[in-house]
Enzyme design. Structure first.
Site, mmCIF file in Angstrom:
data_model
loop_
_atom_site.group_PDB
_atom_site.id
_atom_site.type_symbol
_atom_site.label_atom_id
_atom_site.label_comp_id
_atom_site.label_asym_id
_atom_site.label_seq_id
_atom_site.Cartn_x
_atom_site.Cartn_y
_atom_site.Cartn_z
ATOM 1 C CB CYS A 154 -26.254 20.607 10.636
ATOM 2 S SG CYS A 154 -26.961 22.273 11.130
ATOM 3 C CE LYS B 255 -26.883 19.813 6.188
ATOM 4 N NZ LYS B 255 -26.504 21.038 6.879
ATOM 5 C CD GLU C 41 -22.950 21.038 9.104
ATOM 6 O OE1 GLU C 41 -23.768 20.502 8.452
ATOM 7 O OE2 GLU C 41 -23.353 21.886 9.526
#
Length: 343
Positions: free
Chosen positions: A161, A127, A45
């Site tokens: 994540c 995200k 990430e």
């Protein structure tokens, strides 16, 4: 039946706050993977230009001096750095899924860019919901970022994540028949011993459970924190206790949850490489397919809006709406590029 191929998950520290050095390091890792006949490689990430750990170490106002440098080293679509990554994918005949901070007209997003082996961009996703203090740095994605794509290797999707602990996120991806999943993690070395949910046990388990629930292969890339990063960010004894060196727990899991490839010590860099055989997915699907024969749509259903949601909607002369996404795609193009999604 499909032929097996090799996949790699990166475990390495970023070139923190240095985008060009990060591109150099990425290309070396891609070339290292290519030498071992890897066909797809996953990066952690925001690996470019590194995860902004300072947001967990101090008050928001105190880290503002780092904001201009972080923004300046966040990648822009179509930039020379973008083109270098595309060229590396093409030169090495490899799928490259890069975790990065994506600068769109000044707003940053936690992105994952997927380059095909021909160097063409397969997807640029954001995200959906940055976690906790990440929202002081990054903007949010929308439903058009939750797409699984057909490729020559199989159907590939990606999440960042703690998107992996959002049940509805997962179900939306599983419903698109995801076969290869890229899980991007930043490192598991912050608040060590003080926040169990941020540690390796919980988050490695999240990747493993994702594989079982979705009957897919999971490439869980995970960064490490380097000595240089600790020195740059931890200028007080308290900060030195909050962020530790290492924290790398890259893993690859099969569709039955089994670990694949050799594990790297958490303070070392390298590639976790494993053979992927998509034929093994059929065994998992036969036992439990939560979006197929193991579902109960008469009791539970997911409503999934997969359209872009930009702040500006343009109307043409015929009063028909056209939604422009941050990567320049329209709503119609997003639907064409992506998969049919269940509601």
């Amino acid at each position: 039946m499909t032929a097996p191929f090799k996949a790699a998950a990166v475990q390495a520290a970023p070139a923190f706050l240095d985008l060009d050095a990060g591109i150099d390091k990425a290309i070396k890792l891609i070339e290292e993977a290519a030498a071992q006949d890897v066909k797809i490689i996953a990066f952690p990430e925001t690996w470019l230009p590194g995860y902004p750990w300072y947001i967990w170490l101090d008050a928001t106002a105190l880290y503002m001096p780092l904001v201009p440098k972080y923004a300046a080293n966040s990648i822009v679509a179509g930039s020379p750095q973008d083109k270098r990554l595309a060229q590396a994918a093409r030169d090495n005949n490899m799928h490259v899924v890069m975790g990065l901070s994506w600068n769109v007209n000044g707003t940053l997003y936690m992105g994952q860019w997927h380059y095909g082996p021909d160097g063409e961009v397969i997807s640029r996703r954001r995200k959906l919901k940055p976690t906790h203090v990440e929202r002081t740095v990054y903007g949010e994605g929308d439903g058009s970022d939750m797409v699984v794509y057909d490729t020559d290797l199989g159907r590939v999707g990606a999440l960042c994540c703690w998107e992996h602990i959002q049940p509805l996120n997962k179900y939306a991806m599983f419903a698109q028949n995801e076969q290869i999943h890229i899980a991007a993690w930043p490192s598991f070395s912050v608040y060590e011993g003080g926040a169990y949910a941020l540690g390796p046990e919980v988050n490695t388990a999240a990747s493993q459970v994702y594989a079982v629930e979705g009957q897919c292969f999971v490439l869980a890339a995970c960064a490490t924190v380097s000595d240089e990063m600790v020195e740059a960010l931890c200028d007080t004894p308290v900060k030195q206790q909050l962020l530790k060196k290492g924290g790398g727990y890259a893993r690859i899991f099969g569709p039955d949850g089994s670990p694949l490839g050799e594990v790297i010590p958490p303070d070392q860099e390298g590639l976790v490489i494993a053979e992927i055989d998509l034929n093994m997915i059929a065994i998992g699907k036969a036992a439990a397919d939560p979006c197929g024969h193991y579902s109960r749509p008469d009791v539970f259903r997911l409503m999934f809006n997969n359209k872009p949601s930009p702040p500006v909607m343009a109307f043409d002369n015929e009063d028909t709406r056209e939604f422009a996404g941050t990567d320049g795609r329209t709503a119609s193009q997003t639907t064409q590029d992506g998969a049919e999604t269940a509601t």
